[in-house]
Design a protein around this motif. Structure first.
Motif, short mmCIF file in Angstrom:
data_model
loop_
_atom_site.label_atom_id
_atom_site.label_comp_id
_atom_site.label_asym_id
_atom_site.label_seq_id
_atom_site.Cartn_x
_atom_site.Cartn_y
_atom_site.Cartn_z
N TYR A 71 0.77 -1.26 0.04
CA TYR A 71 -0.25 0.07 -0.18
C TYR A 71 0.71 1.30 0.22
CZ TYR A 71 -2.94 3.60 1.81
OH TYR A 71 -3.62 5.03 2.01
N ALA A 73 0.63 5.40 0.63
CA ALA A 73 -0.19 6.47 1.10
C ALA A 73 -0.35 7.65 -0.03
CB ALA A 73 0.40 7.05 2.27
N ASP A 169 7.80 9.45 9.06
CA ASP A 169 6.49 8.83 9.14
C ASP A 169 6.54 7.44 8.84
OD1 ASP A 169 7.23 8.90 6.29
OD2 ASP A 169 5.30 9.59 5.97
N ARG A 171 7.18 5.80 6.29
CA ARG A 171 6.72 5.45 5.08
C ARG A 171 7.94 5.41 4.11
NH1 ARG A 171 2.15 8.83 6.04
NH2 ARG A 171 0.15 7.55 6.29
N ASP A 203 -2.83 -1.00 -4.92
CA ASP A 203 -4.10 -1.02 -4.44
C ASP A 203 -5.09 -1.13 -5.49
OD1 ASP A 203 -6.21 -0.83 -2.79
OD2 ASP A 203 -5.82 1.40 -2.19
N ARG A 209 -7.36 5.92 -7.02
CA ARG A 209 -6.34 6.43 -6.24
C ARG A 209 -5.18 7.03 -7.04
NH1 ARG A 209 -3.56 3.72 -2.55
NH2 ARG A 209 -3.53 5.65 -1.27
#
Length: 273
Positions: A71, A73, A169, A171, A203, A209
């Motif tokens: 995934y 973000a 973060d 990520r 995703d 997205r």
């Protein structure tokens, strides 16, 4: 105590293509796009000869691969779009005879490449789906193709060719651009479409997205109305080409572990597109 990467070029690349890549690397660095530098040999030249091959040594790019990151973000999807915009902006004024290349990943010839490679798809239902999708995408694209700006592009700015680094973060964020092997003239919007298509398998149930990537590109490299109309047909064409090419690679080189590992991800990109 230092690491570097030795690249052995496919003989289809000539010195003009290599020189164009070196020029593009300079353009990227000037624009603040992180790329590994090619390191000169003892004679000061960037390209060396060994065993009949042209070889080059580059800085090692630290980080982690983004292609298997799962995934992504929204902020990461947007960062990819911004990176694609930075790429086209950095390369826009580049001129070199080595950019004039004929190659299968040029999205201007994607449809004919899909039709040429599709017989290698061993599953008849999938083959029909790929051909139908490619034909429909090409029909939509043909309405605006003549109006799409052409310029030098990376051509393969994907999650497979960008190393990631972890931010505060935790990520993975896109950091260093790799592999200019597909550098050449192409539709400016193809840089975005290729990048956005590689976001889909992270995703696949929510393909829209990828509009985070499109919006971020548009903010820094505004799309014309015709380019905007071309984005999704190009995403579909790229996905179809990935599937057809993956099957063809397995047909001619069944022991190619890289191609075999990638085929499920390419299928996910196509299904999502």
């Amino acid at each position: 105590g230092t690491r570097s990467v030795l690249r052995v070029d496919n003989p289809v690349f000539d010195d003009d293509a290599r020189d164009a890549q070196h020029l593009a690397l300079e353009a990227y660095r000037t624009a603040g796009v992180r790329v590994p530098a090619v390191l000169p040999g003892l004679d000061g030249l960037l390209t060396q000869r060994w065993g009949g091959f042209a070889v080059r040594r580059s800085e090692f790019a630290d980080g982690e691969e983004l292609v298997d990151a799962g995934y992504l973000a929204p902020v990461v999807l947007a960062e990819f779009g911004a990176l694609a915009a930075a790429s086209v902006n950095a390369l826009a004024s580049l001129e070199h005879p080595g950019l004039e290349r004929e190659q299968m990943w040029d999205m201007r010839v994607a449809h004919e490449q899909v039709r040429a490679l599709a017989p290698s798809i061993g599953e008849p239902v999938l083959r029909r789906r790929v051909l139908t999708a490619a034909d429909e995408a090409q029909a939509a694209l043909s309405r605006v193709a003549d109006a799409l700006p052409v310029q030098p592009i990376h051509g393969d700015l994907t999650d497979d060719n960008v190393m990631g680094v972890r931010g505060p973060d935790s990520r993975l964020h896109p950091h260093t651009v790799l592999d200019l092997g597909d550098l050449g003239l192409g539709w400016r919007v193809a840089e975005l479409a290729v990048c956005a298509s590689s976001m889909l398998h992270h995703d696949p149930e929510r393909p829209l997205r990828a509009l985070e990537t499109v919006a971020a590109f548009h903010a820094d490299a505004p799309l014309t109305r015709d380019e905007a109309s071309a984005v999704w047909p190009l995403v579909v064409l790229r996905a179809a080409l990935l599937v057809a090419s993956g099957w063809r690679q397995l047909e001619i080189d069944g022991d190619n572990d890289y191609a075999r590992e990638r085929i499920s991800g390419e299928q996910a990109i196509f299904d999502a597109a």
